[in-house]
Design a protein around this motif. Sequence first.
Motif, PDB file in Angstrom:
ATOM      1  N   ASN A   1      39.323  16.916  21.193  1.00  0.00           N
ATOM      2  CA  ASN A   1      38.696  17.032  22.505  1.00  0.00           C
ATOM      3  C   ASN A   1      38.634  18.483  22.955  1.00  0.00           C
ATOM      4  O   ASN A   1      39.169  19.379  22.285  1.00  0.00           O
ATOM      5  CB  ASN A   1      39.412  16.160  23.544  1.00  0.00           C
ATOM      6  CG  ASN A   1      40.830  16.627  23.836  1.00  0.00           C
ATOM      7  OD1 ASN A   1      41.205  17.747  23.536  1.00  0.00           O
ATOM      8  ND2 ASN A   1      41.620  15.752  24.425  1.00  0.00           N
ATOM      9  N   ILE A   2      37.980  18.721  24.070  1.00  0.00           N
ATOM     10  CA  ILE A   2      37.961  20.060  24.661  1.00  0.00           C
ATOM     11  C   ILE A   2      38.546  20.031  26.075  1.00  0.00           C
ATOM     12  O   ILE A   2      38.449  21.014  26.798  1.00  0.00           O
ATOM     13  CB  ILE A   2      36.535  20.667  24.693  1.00  0.00           C
ATOM     14  CG1 ILE A   2      35.585  19.790  25.494  1.00  0.00           C
ATOM     15  CG2 ILE A   2      36.014  20.901  23.284  1.00  0.00           C
ATOM     16  CD1 ILE A   2      34.233  20.447  25.764  1.00  0.00           C
ATOM     17  N   ASN A   3      39.136  18.893  26.445  1.00  0.00           N
ATOM     18  CA  ASN A   3      39.802  18.769  27.740  1.00  0.00           C
ATOM     19  C   ASN A   3      41.309  18.764  27.547  1.00  0.00           C
ATOM     20  O   ASN A   3      41.808  18.218  26.573  1.00  0.00           O
ATOM     21  CB  ASN A   3      39.423  17.451  28.446  1.00  0.00           C
ATOM     22  CG  ASN A   3      37.990  17.406  28.888  1.00  0.00           C
ATOM     23  OD1 ASN A   3      37.200  16.640  28.368  1.00  0.00           O
ATOM     24  ND2 ASN A   3      37.646  18.236  29.857  1.00  0.00           N
ATOM     25  N   LEU A   4      42.037  19.366  28.480  1.00  0.00           N
ATOM     26  CA  LEU A   4      43.476  19.187  28.522  1.00  0.00           C
ATOM     27  C   LEU A   4      43.765  17.832  29.144  1.00  0.00           C
ATOM     28  O   LEU A   4      43.047  17.387  30.030  1.00  0.00           O
ATOM     29  CB  LEU A   4      44.132  20.297  29.342  1.00  0.00           C
ATOM     30  CG  LEU A   4      44.048  21.710  28.762  1.00  0.00           C
ATOM     31  CD1 LEU A   4      44.532  22.729  29.786  1.00  0.00           C
ATOM     32  CD2 LEU A   4      44.863  21.826  27.485  1.00  0.00           C
ATOM     33  N   GLY A   5      44.835  17.185  28.692  1.00  0.00           N
ATOM     34  CA  GLY A   5      45.156  15.866  29.229  1.00  0.00           C
ATOM     35  C   GLY A   5      44.479  14.772  28.422  1.00  0.00           C
ATOM     36  O   GLY A   5      43.744  15.028  27.465  1.00  0.00           O
ATOM     37  N   GLY A   6      44.728  13.533  28.799  1.00  0.00           N
ATOM     38  CA  GLY A   6      44.225  12.391  28.052  1.00  0.00           C
ATOM     39  C   GLY A   6      42.712  12.260  28.111  1.00  0.00           C
ATOM     40  O   GLY A   6      42.115  12.301  29.178  1.00  0.00           O
ATOM     41  N   ALA A   7      42.089  12.123  26.932  1.00  0.00           N
ATOM     42  CA  ALA A   7      40.642  11.936  26.872  1.00  0.00           C
ATOM     43  C   ALA A   7      40.278  10.591  26.253  1.00  0.00           C
ATOM     44  O   ALA A   7      39.136  10.167  26.341  1.00  0.00           O
ATOM     45  CB  ALA A   7      39.989  13.064  26.072  1.00  0.00           C
ATOM     46  N   GLY A   8      41.261   9.946  25.619  1.00  0.00           N
ATOM     47  CA  GLY A   8      40.968   8.669  24.964  1.00  0.00           C
ATOM     48  C   GLY A   8      41.011   8.753  23.452  1.00  0.00           C
ATOM     49  O   GLY A   8      40.496   7.859  22.760  1.00  0.00           O
ATOM     50  N   LYS A   9      41.616   9.820  22.906  1.00  0.00           N
ATOM     51  CA  LYS A   9      41.675   9.970  21.452  1.00  0.00           C
ATOM     52  C   LYS A   9      42.436   8.825  20.792  1.00  0.00           C
ATOM     53  O   LYS A   9      41.998   8.276  19.779  1.00  0.00           O
ATOM     54  CB  LYS A   9      42.341  11.300  21.077  1.00  0.00           C
ATOM     55  CG  LYS A   9      41.616  12.555  21.496  1.00  0.00           C
ATOM     56  CD  LYS A   9      42.219  13.792  20.867  1.00  0.00           C
ATOM     57  CE  LYS A   9      43.707  13.942  21.124  1.00  0.00           C
ATOM     58  NZ  LYS A   9      44.027  14.178  22.556  1.00  0.00           N
ATOM     59  N   THR A  10      43.594   8.496  21.351  1.00  0.00           N
ATOM     60  CA  THR A  10      44.454   7.487  20.720  1.00  0.00           C
ATOM     61  C   THR A  10      43.768   6.131  20.583  1.00  0.00           C
ATOM     62  O   THR A  10      43.734   5.567  19.484  1.00  0.00           O
ATOM     63  CB  THR A  10      45.782   7.358  21.495  1.00  0.00           C
ATOM     64  OG1 THR A  10      46.420   8.641  21.543  1.00  0.00           O
ATOM     65  CG2 THR A  10      46.701   6.357  20.819  1.00  0.00           C
ATOM     66  N   PRO A  11      43.201   5.562  21.666  1.00  0.00           N
ATOM     67  CA  PRO A  11      42.518   4.267  21.492  1.00  0.00           C
ATOM     68  C   PRO A  11      41.323   4.343  20.553  1.00  0.00           C
ATOM     69  O   PRO A  11      41.041   3.384  19.830  1.00  0.00           O
ATOM     70  CB  PRO A  11      42.093   3.881  22.913  1.00  0.00           C
ATOM     71  CG  PRO A  11      42.215   5.108  23.730  1.00  0.00           C
ATOM     72  CD  PRO A  11      43.258   5.947  23.086  1.00  0.00           C
ATOM     73  N   LEU A  12      40.624   5.480  20.531  1.00  0.00           N
ATOM     74  CA  LEU A  12      39.485   5.618  19.620  1.00  0.00           C
ATOM     75  C   LEU A  12      39.966   5.656  18.168  1.00  0.00           C
ATOM     76  O   LEU A  12      39.356   5.027  17.289  1.00  0.00           O
ATOM     77  CB  LEU A  12      38.683   6.875  19.952  1.00  0.00           C
ATOM     78  CG  LEU A  12      37.445   7.129  19.073  1.00  0.00           C
ATOM     79  CD1 LEU A  12      36.464   5.963  19.143  1.00  0.00           C
ATOM     80  CD2 LEU A  12      36.752   8.438  19.470  1.00  0.00           C
ATOM     81  N   ILE A  13      41.044   6.371  17.903  1.00  0.00           N
ATOM     82  CA  ILE A  13      41.591   6.437  16.543  1.00  0.00           C
ATOM     83  C   ILE A  13      42.067   5.056  16.092  1.00  0.00           C
ATOM     84  O   ILE A  13      41.827   4.639  14.946  1.00  0.00           O
ATOM     85  CB  ILE A  13      42.741   7.469  16.478  1.00  0.00           C
ATOM     86  CG1 ILE A  13      42.153   8.885  16.563  1.00  0.00           C
ATOM     87  CG2 ILE A  13      43.552   7.305  15.192  1.00  0.00           C
ATOM     88  CD1 ILE A  13      43.198   9.976  16.689  1.00  0.00           C
ATOM     89  N   ILE A  14      42.720   4.316  16.969  1.00  0.00           N
ATOM     90  CA  ILE A  14      43.179   2.964  16.637  1.00  0.00           C
ATOM     91  C   ILE A  14      41.985   2.075  16.306  1.00  0.00           C
ATOM     92  O   ILE A  14      41.999   1.318  15.325  1.00  0.00           O
ATOM     93  CB  ILE A  14      44.007   2.378  17.800  1.00  0.00           C
ATOM     94  CG1 ILE A  14      45.344   3.121  17.917  1.00  0.00           C
ATOM     95  CG2 ILE A  14      44.250   0.877  17.597  1.00  0.00           C
ATOM     96  CD1 ILE A  14      46.132   2.785  19.161  1.00  0.00           C
ATOM     97  N   TYR A  15      40.943   2.184  17.112  1.00  0.00           N
ATOM     98  CA  TYR A  15      39.715   1.407  16.894  1.00  0.00           C
ATOM     99  C   TYR A  15      39.101   1.729  15.528  1.00  0.00           C
ATOM    100  O   TYR A  15      38.753   0.829  14.758  1.00  0.00           O
ATOM    101  CB  TYR A  15      38.737   1.710  18.030  1.00  0.00           C
ATOM    102  CG  TYR A  15      37.305   1.382  17.739  1.00  0.00           C
ATOM    103  CD1 TYR A  15      36.805   0.088  17.854  1.00  0.00           C
ATOM    104  CD2 TYR A  15      36.418   2.398  17.355  1.00  0.00           C
ATOM    105  CE1 TYR A  15      35.475  -0.198  17.578  1.00  0.00           C
ATOM    106  CE2 TYR A  15      35.091   2.121  17.085  1.00  0.00           C
ATOM    107  CZ  TYR A  15      34.621   0.823  17.201  1.00  0.00           C
ATOM    108  OH  TYR A  15      33.302   0.551  16.933  1.00  0.00           O
ATOM    109  N   ILE A  16      38.974   3.023  15.205  1.00  0.00           N
ATOM    110  CA  ILE A  16      38.364   3.433  13.944  1.00  0.00           C
ATOM    111  C   ILE A  16      39.235   2.984  12.759  1.00  0.00           C
ATOM    112  O   ILE A  16      38.730   2.451  11.759  1.00  0.00           O
ATOM    113  CB  ILE A  16      38.168   4.962  13.907  1.00  0.00           C
ATOM    114  CG1 ILE A  16      37.082   5.380  14.917  1.00  0.00           C
ATOM    115  CG2 ILE A  16      37.778   5.437  12.505  1.00  0.00           C
ATOM    116  CD1 ILE A  16      36.947   6.885  15.092  1.00  0.00           C
ATOM    117  N   ALA A  17      40.542   3.193  12.881  1.00  0.00           N
ATOM    118  CA  ALA A  17      41.457   2.836  11.785  1.00  0.00           C
ATOM    119  C   ALA A  17      41.411   1.336  11.495  1.00  0.00           C
ATOM    120  O   ALA A  17      41.387   0.924  10.319  1.00  0.00           O
ATOM    121  CB  ALA A  17      42.873   3.276  12.136  1.00  0.00           C
TER     122      ALA A  17
END
Length: 333
Positions: A66-82
Amino acid sequence: MVINKLEIWYRDFLSTRGIMELIFKIALLPIYVLIILYNTLRRELYSAGVIGRKIVLKKAVISVGNINLGGAGKTPLIIYIARRLVIMGKKPSIVIGGEALADEALIYKAQLPDIKVFTEKNKKTAIERANDSSCDIIIIDDGFQLLNVKKTLDIVIIRDDVSPTPIPLGWGREHISALKYANCIFISKPSHNYALKSIHGISKPIFIMRQVPEVIVNAGTGKIVNISEIVGRKVLLFSMVPSIGYISYELSHRGIRPFLVQFPDHYRYRDVDIKLVLKTGRSADYIITTEKDMLSIKNSLKKSHKEIWTLKSKIDIKNESEFWKMLMKKLNV
């Protein structure tokens, strides 16, 4: 704790509109410009091969950053992709590095028990371990700023509820122009249209991602209640995730308007904190928290709190099929 307090102060500072705050922000302009110049020059030199050497791994590499500090939603997206990759017969692994690896590793191991998670303070070390493993795809958590690794797909997820202006005048890690180096862009927490307005003119595939609340699960009994069943009830929502406001926004769209109690990001819950939450929510019908918070609570406290419910959401992606077509093409599947 000091870092968390500074983070809270900085967020408050960015939202102020007084004369002194304006003067201070003007004084910070030279630093703001230098940060943008440094990040831009660094990317251009890496891209041209002038500095650094890109490491080519034996595995396919998917980076979610991401390019934002703080939560952007990376974790749920990675879980979804995996999860989807596993269904397709692939063997993904996940790489985490840096200060937040303990929290993220807990979530990945709880939700993806059959997927190997490599955690190291030094992300490069974790990548090397994953590259020597039996996996066939490496998913790098927070890898957009990692410029010395050749990536098969570079995904950037940006928050739509936070202005992307870089620090020290905003909450961004890089200028919005850095998105031209990504393969595709995910916009999470769509509520204010900051992101859509900012990326106008950047020619990359764009996908809108929402985390839609589905059910709540009782921490003590395991009882499951559909979100529709708590509409109109008194709800207290507490969390350490920076996106608590967006969670509240999604709940409000389902007819639920919770009272919010926010803790600093990556907070370590104590008994006294939970007692305070329970006391604050004693008149509420439901006291709700996120899966990330619940893992931290269970890891930190001995007591099972039957009064607390875990919110579970599903990922909803606009043009989902187009994303998977692009990913499959990148993976040569």
